[in-house]
Structure formats: structure tokens, C-alpha cells
Motif scaffolding. Structure first.
Motif, PDB file in Angstrom:
ATOM      1  N   PHE A 108      11.480  10.501   3.128  1.00 32.24           N
ATOM      2  CA  PHE A 108      10.708  10.592   2.149  1.00 32.24           C
ATOM      3  C   PHE A 108       9.794   9.403   1.699  1.00 32.24           C
ATOM      4  O   PHE A 108       8.738   9.831   1.128  1.00 32.24           O
ATOM      5  N   THR A 109       9.808   8.223   1.954  1.00 32.31           N
ATOM      6  CA  THR A 109       9.113   7.044   2.057  1.00 32.31           C
ATOM      7  C   THR A 109       9.035   6.424   3.481  1.00 32.31           C
ATOM      8  O   THR A 109       9.230   5.427   3.557  1.00 32.31           O
ATOM      9  N   PRO A 110       8.220   6.598   4.090  1.00 30.83           N
ATOM     10  CA  PRO A 110       8.830   6.189   5.844  1.00 30.83           C
ATOM     11  C   PRO A 110       7.813   5.473   5.298  1.00 30.83           C
ATOM     12  O   PRO A 110       6.430   5.376   4.671  1.00 30.83           O
ATOM     13  N   ASN A 111       7.772   4.193   6.642  1.00 32.39           N
ATOM     14  CA  ASN A 111       7.241   3.376   6.785  1.00 32.39           C
ATOM     15  C   ASN A 111       6.655   3.920   8.322  1.00 32.39           C
ATOM     16  O   ASN A 111       7.732   2.759   9.195  1.00 32.39           O
ATOM     17  N   ALA A 112       5.774   3.305   8.971  1.00 32.72           N
ATOM     18  CA  ALA A 112       5.057   2.829   9.709  1.00 32.72           C
ATOM     19  C   ALA A 112       5.779   2.264  11.328  1.00 32.72           C
ATOM     20  O   ALA A 112       5.848   2.325  11.673  1.00 32.72           O
TER      21      ALA A 112
END
Length: 320
Positions: A108-112
């Protein structure tokens, strides 16, 4: 833990609109001494020969061996097409199958940067939030977007494309064929109704639901059921996910109630019967409140066959 999903009301209120994505992978496969491309260790000649593969704007020169899936549905798809051994990490809501390598990565709040620590050679997402696609592109990490399906054809297409990208086109084709066959048989064997039965599909106890214009709603339409929520969102202003009132539902008097909030919110036939005024609803009086597995009800992967089977079984019970 319950698996949230783009179909859920909370996501409907907060998810960003997915943007168009164009990814081009640079670089070429290494050439062998005889001028041919080197096959990856452990790959059969047939699998090695299937690369490079292009799906849309995405090209993979070699079979990915470190896949990160940030979509519970995509995780199910990857394992179902025999690509599970290539999956290195999955998001914190990918709880099926049991052997999926669950991590604390968020879909939902992906972080590269967090994703990059797993050194993936393919990332599968169900949407572009938090600017994750641009972030992964800057890191030269290829991305495949598997957006929430609108129709069964979307499911079949994603399975086919994932099969191609992972080197398992035959397994994907077999799975799609099996799903089509099973679904066609379930729909064909569903009882013919002199008059359509009506239904209410509950996403949560605040009465968020789906209309026939959604993926889930289309499955019920295949069996010939009438959705009591359709009049609440005739123009699609709620995106097919309107919130109804208790009074409206009592007045609608559905013949069947399907609960997709049994895991998240501990709803069941007994809790529904205890709601004020609901004891008068036909579905409650007839014992036709169907308790679904939230995860199966909210994903568009291989287990959609199980959802259609549950719908058909409920219709069978209602008319028998």
C-alpha cells in the motif's frame, strides 16, 4: 491477518490513481564464445530459448530469479504458474500460499529503496503509489503492473503475461484453460431461475458494497443474480463501491447476503441476524447468509473459481 485489497473501501478512499508506466530495460545478454546467448544456469533449453520476452513496454532479457511481489493476488498467480521458486520476497499481506516468503514490505505504501534491498530482477505491483514505479525505474529495476481486474479476461491476461515474463508460459496457459473450463461448467450448471434472486455483498459492517460494474459484481451477474446496490451508484460516481444504509438494505430485502468481512470484522450469520431490523430480511429468515473468506472474495487470481463456486452453491441452496 486479513488481506486488504484495492476493492476494499479504505483503499477506495485513499489509493492514488495508477499512472501510465513506460519501462525500457537497457543492456543485452552476454554472448557465449560461439556468439550465442548464454543460458542461465539450471534452465532447460526450452526455458532459456523463451527469452528475451516483451510484455507491453517491458522487456526481460533473461528469466527473473529474484522476484518481489507486492500484491497478494500476484503472489497467488506466481505460485500457481509454478514460478514460486523464483519469488524472493512478498508484501506483508501476501498470506497465500503458506510458503510465500512474506516480509514487512508494504504493497500500500511501497518504498523503492526498501524493495531494492532484496536485489530483485522483477517487481510485480498492483498499482503505482508513492511514486514507486519511478523510484524503481531510477534503480534500473524492471516492474510489471498487475492492476485490479475489471473482468475475468483481465485475470487471464495477467496470468498469461506473468507466465511469459517468468518463463512459465505453458503452466500459465494450462491454468487459464483449467479456470475457464471450471468457471464455464459452474455457470452452466447453475440452476435456471424463473425470477432473478437479489443479493447484497458486504465489504464491511458499515455497509460498503459493490455494484454489478465491479469485478466481483460481474461474477454474480454471470450466475444471473440481481444486485440491490446497483441503484445506489447508477452513474458510477462511487466507483462501483457505494455505501448503503441499514434502512435501504432492509427495504431492498435481498434474497441472499454474502459476507466478505468475516475475517476482518468477525461478521457472520448470527451477527447479521442481531442487527436492528435485519431479522425481517428474506436472506436472514431463510438462512441464506453466506460467509465468505475475505481473501478469496477480494482477490482476482486463481481462487476466483472458489468464489464463483460459493455463489453457485448459495443459489442452489436457495432454490432447493
Amino acid at each position: 491477518m486479513r488481506t486488504p485489497h484495492p476493492l476494499r473501501p479504505a483503499m477506495l478512499r485513499t489509493a492514488a490513481v495508477a499512472t501510465a508506466v513506460t519501462l525500457a530495460l537497457a543492456g543485452c545478454g552476454q554472448a557465449g564464445s560461439d556468439g550465442s546467448d548464454d543460458a542461465q544456469p539450471g534452465l532447460s533449453p526450452e526455458a532459456a530459448a523463451s527469452f528475451p520476452v516483451t510484455v507491453g513496454e517491458l522487456t526481460l532479457d533473461v528469466r527473473p530469479e529474484r522476484i518481489v511481489s507486492l500484491s497478494p493476488t500476484a503472489t497467488e498467480m506466481l505460485f500457481a504458474i509454478e514460478a514460486g521458486d523464483q519469488v524472493t520476497a512478498v508484501d506483508d499481506n501476501s498470506n497465500y500460499p503458506a510458503e510465500a516468503p512474506t516480509t514487512d514490505l508494504s504493497g500500500f505504501t511501497p518504498n523503492a529503496e526498501a524493495i531494492a534491498t532484496y536485489e530483485p530482477d522483477l517487481v510485480v505491483l498492483s498499482g503505482d503509489t508513492n511514486g514507486v514505479v519511478a523510484g524503481l525505474t531510477r534503480l534500473s529495476i524492471p516492474v510489471y503492473l498487475a492492476d485490479a481486474a475489471v473482468t475475468l479476461d483481465d485475470t487471464y491476461r495477467q496470468l498469461t503475461e506473468l507466465g511469459a515474463l517468468t518463463g512459465h508460459p505453458d503452466a500459465a496457459a494450462d491454468l487459464v484453460g483449467t479456470m475457464r473450463s471450471e468457471i464455464d461448467k459452474l455457470v452452466a450448471d447453475a440452476p435456471e431461475l424463473a425470477e432473478p434472486l437479489s443479493y447484497y455483498y458486504e465489504l464491511d459492517p458499515t455497509f460498503y458494497t459493490v455494484t454489478s460494474q465491479t469485478f466481483v459484481g460481474s461474477l454474480f451477474a454471470m450466475v444471473g443474480l440481481t444486485n440491490v446496490a446497483d441503484p445506489a451508484d447508477p452513474q458510477g460516481e462511487a466507483g462501483g463501491y457505494p455505501q448503503l444504509s441499514a434502512e435501504a438494505l432492509i427495504d431492498a430485502d435481498p434474497d441472499l447476503i454474502f459476507l466478505a468481512d468475516t475475517l476482518c470484522c468477525q461478521q457472520n450469520a448470527q451477527t447479521v441476524a442481531q442487527r436492528a431490523g435485519w431479522s425481517t430480511i428474506t436472506a436472514v429468515q431463510a438462512g441464506q447468509v453466506v460467509e465468505l473468506n475475505d481473501d478469496i472474495a477480494s482477490r482476482w487470481g486463481p481462487r476466483v473459481v472458489d468464489l464463483i463456486r460459493a455463489i453457485v452453491d448459495a443459489v442452489d441452496a436457495a432454490v432447493s
